[in-house]
Every structure is written in C-alpha cells, then in structure tokens.
Motif scaffolding. Sequence first.
Motif, mmCIF file in Angstrom:
data_model
loop_
_atom_site.group_PDB
_atom_site.id
_atom_site.type_symbol
_atom_site.label_atom_id
_atom_site.label_comp_id
_atom_site.label_asym_id
_atom_site.label_seq_id
_atom_site.Cartn_x
_atom_site.Cartn_y
_atom_site.Cartn_z
ATOM 1 N N ARG A 1 0.836 -1.210 0.000
ATOM 2 C CA ARG A 1 0.000 0.000 0.000
ATOM 3 C C ARG A 1 0.865 1.252 0.000
ATOM 4 N N ALA A 2 1.944 1.226 0.788
ATOM 5 C CA ALA A 2 2.835 2.383 0.847
ATOM 6 C C ALA A 2 3.538 2.600 -0.491
ATOM 7 N N ALA A 3 3.912 1.510 -1.158
ATOM 8 C CA ALA A 3 4.588 1.617 -2.450
ATOM 9 C C ALA A 3 3.662 2.223 -3.499
ATOM 10 N N VAL A 4 2.398 1.791 -3.501
ATOM 11 C CA VAL A 4 1.443 2.331 -4.474
ATOM 12 C C VAL A 4 1.131 3.795 -4.141
ATOM 13 N N ARG A 5 1.073 4.104 -2.863
ATOM 14 C CA ARG A 5 0.851 5.501 -2.460
ATOM 15 C C ARG A 5 1.989 6.383 -2.953
ATOM 16 N N LYS A 6 3.202 5.891 -2.867
ATOM 17 C CA LYS A 6 4.359 6.644 -3.339
ATOM 18 C C LYS A 6 4.251 6.893 -4.843
ATOM 19 N N MET A 7 3.810 5.871 -5.587
ATOM 20 C CA MET A 7 3.624 6.029 -7.026
ATOM 21 C C MET A 7 2.552 7.071 -7.322
ATOM 22 N N ALA A 8 1.459 7.039 -6.536
ATOM 23 C CA ALA A 8 0.385 8.012 -6.722
ATOM 24 C C ALA A 8 0.876 9.434 -6.437
ATOM 25 N N GLU A 9 1.705 9.591 -5.413
ATOM 26 C CA GLU A 9 2.260 10.905 -5.087
ATOM 27 C C GLU A 9 3.156 11.406 -6.216
ATOM 28 N N HIS A 10 3.892 10.478 -6.836
ATOM 29 C CA HIS A 10 4.745 10.848 -7.969
ATOM 30 C C HIS A 10 3.880 11.335 -9.141
ATOM 31 N N GLN A 11 2.780 10.623 -9.399
ATOM 32 C CA GLN A 11 1.862 11.060 -10.462
ATOM 33 C C GLN A 11 1.278 12.439 -10.159
ATOM 34 N N ALA A 12 0.899 12.643 -8.902
ATOM 35 C CA ALA A 12 0.318 13.926 -8.512
ATOM 36 C C ALA A 12 1.328 15.062 -8.678
ATOM 37 N N ALA A 13 2.583 14.786 -8.338
ATOM 38 C CA ALA A 13 3.623 15.813 -8.490
ATOM 39 C C ALA A 13 3.828 16.166 -9.956
ATOM 40 N N GLU A 14 3.786 15.142 -10.822
ATOM 41 C CA GLU A 14 3.947 15.411 -12.256
ATOM 42 C C GLU A 14 2.759 16.204 -12.800
ATOM 43 N N ARG A 15 1.561 15.903 -12.310
ATOM 44 C CA ARG A 15 0.400 16.660 -12.767
ATOM 45 C C ARG A 15 0.460 18.101 -12.274
ATOM 46 N N ALA A 16 1.030 18.297 -11.084
ATOM 47 C CA ALA A 16 1.195 19.657 -10.571
ATOM 48 C C ALA A 16 2.172 20.456 -11.436
ATOM 49 N N ASP A 17 3.095 19.723 -12.099
ATOM 50 C CA ASP A 17 4.055 20.378 -12.992
ATOM 51 C C ASP A 17 3.502 20.543 -14.411
ATOM 52 N N GLY A 18 2.237 20.144 -14.586
ATOM 53 C CA GLY A 18 1.605 20.367 -15.884
ATOM 54 C C GLY A 18 1.377 19.137 -16.727
ATOM 55 N N ASP A 19 1.767 17.930 -16.234
ATOM 56 C CA ASP A 19 1.567 16.722 -17.027
ATOM 57 C C ASP A 19 0.082 16.368 -17.107
ATOM 58 N N ARG A 20 -0.459 16.235 -18.294
ATOM 59 C CA ARG A 20 -1.854 15.845 -18.486
ATOM 60 C C ARG A 20 -1.959 14.657 -19.449
ATOM 61 N N THR A 21 -0.873 13.904 -19.529
ATOM 62 C CA THR A 21 -0.893 12.733 -20.410
ATOM 63 C C THR A 21 -1.686 11.612 -19.750
ATOM 64 N N GLY A 22 -2.035 10.621 -20.550
ATOM 65 C CA GLY A 22 -2.890 9.539 -20.048
ATOM 66 C C GLY A 22 -2.119 8.304 -19.636
#
Length: 336
Positions: free
Chosen positions: A213-234
């Motif tokens: 669960r912690a590993a997947v949460r870390k991946m989700a946080e990485h995705q969120a950080a990229e979206r905060a930087d403007g990533d809107r890819t699928g």
Amino acid sequence: MDGTDGTDDTDGIGGSDGSDGSDGADGSDTLYSIGDLARRTGLTVKAIRFYADTGLVPPTARTTAGYRRYDVHALARLDLVRTLRELGLDLPAIRRVLERQAPLPEVAAAHAEALEVQIRTLRLRRAVLLAVAQRGSTPEEMRLMHKLAKLSDAERRRLVHDFVDEAFGGLDANPEFVAMMRSAMPELPDEPRPEQVEAWVELGELVQDPDFRAAVRKMAEHQAAERADGDRTGLHTELTGTVTSRVRAALAAGVAPASPDAGPVVATLTAAYAEAFGRPDDAALRQWLFDRLGTADDPRAERYWQLMATVNGWPVQESLRDVFEWFTEALRGRLA
C-alpha cells in the motif's frame, strides 16, 4: 402414535367397512392404513405418523377401534409432502403450500434461489480444497484461504476499493489510471477453478499488505507531483508498446544494457518519451525517466494485474519485468 385402544396403527389393515384395502372401481372410496401408505410411498411408518401428528397429512377417518385410515386424496397429499421434502423445502413452507397460503411456484422459486446459494458455496469450498491440495498449504494458510474465498462479491470489491482509496485518496493522480484501478474489481465466478481461488487469496493478501500500500501511495504521489508540474498525459499504452518492442528486440539479439549497441535503443526510447511528454530530449529527461522507472519498479504492481486477470478469467498479459529492468540499466549507464 398408537390407536385409541393402544394397538399400533399399522395393524388391522383394511377399510373401515372391513374391506381388505384394495382399490375400488375408481379408488375414491378406498381407505388405507399407515402400513399401506408406507408400502405405496416408500416412507417409513414413523415419518407418516409424524406428518399425521403435525397435521400435514391428517387421517381421513378412524375405524371403530381407533385406527387411522387415509383416502386417495390423503395419499396424493402425502406424495406431495414427500416430494417437497426431497427438494429441500422445510415443514413451515410445505404447510403454507398445502393450506394455499403461498403459491407453489413462488415457494419453489424462493427455495431454488436458496439452493443455488448453497451450490455456489459448495463449489467454492471444493475449489478451496483443491487449491489447498495443489499448494500443500499449512492449516494456517488453509484457514486464510477459506476466509478470503468465502467473501461475497461486494466484500471482495470493498476490500479492493479500500486499497485504492488509501493509495490514491486526496491526491490528483493520473485520472485515467485511477479510473482503471477502480473499474477492475475481482469477480470470482460461481464455479471457480483452484487457480482462481489461489489468485484471489494472493490478491486479497496483497491489497492488505501495508508495504505494498505504501509503495502504491508513493507512485500516486509521484503522479500527482507530475500533474502539478503540468503533465496531463494519459496511460501511455502506445509508449509502453514502443518500449516493449524495442527492448524485446535488443534482448533477442543479446544486447547488454551497458554495451555500446544499447545506445541507439536508448536514444530511440528517450526521443519517444520526449515527444509523449513534450520535453526536450536531454540529460534532464534521462534523469527524470530514470527516477520515474525507479518509482514504478515494484514487481508486486505487475503481479496485482496478473492476479486480477486470473481471478476474472481475463487473458494474463506477459510480464514486462525484464523489459523495464533492461531499460533502467541501460539508462543508468547513460546519465550525465
């Protein structure tokens, strides 16, 4: 129950008029003793007496000596009781049918549904036992397997929903990926194969593993950080296909990640990532890509989807573990 004179009802075979109990011309005036009914229906005297005492099949008449006698209508009623009992209906339900308080089709449908639940339960238990036999499970593993396997469809979905909620809740992660996670729910069939039970048990354990669960949460946080930087890819399905085909070709040719021959493969792939994400193909991109692959480098994530596919009877996708290990190692040697 004995007759009023203390003798057994099965004695004194014959009609109340002294006849021998054989059928008349139309059978309408023939009376039978309990012994006659037992021979005609295959039920025991004890069972017939019980149905008589409970009022399900009351006697039509009694002889002067107190013996109970039954006519053809009682015989038909007893046959119906026997049939309904053999089909699994309980006595209260049978009484409602006989007394016309509930239509027989309605009662039959309700009991058929209950029987279907029992059948599914038995099939699931059989699959668990076969899985235990194949795995050589310990008693503790068998108890866990049985506990997880007997969960209802709703409980299985809730277990996975809780996992997804904890991993992605409160984060602006890749919405397409989150939607895919939420839409893929375990649906164990009514008659699961042992490998499907095994897969569900492993999946159930995996989604409850705090470390995963912690590993997947870390991946989700990485995705969120990229979206905060403007990533809107699928979901980058096409990009994954490109990586797979190029690296598989390199593996087939025996190209080592650190060899010079790996350079053109890496260059092709970094150019593909640069185009997909709208970034320059430079050293910063290679470092970003290396970090990105490292974040996703958890074999349990791939195992999650393999298990989900097995449980649901979907085609299990080939493992890409070797592909991304090669790509990661090839990038490692080419970082600035």
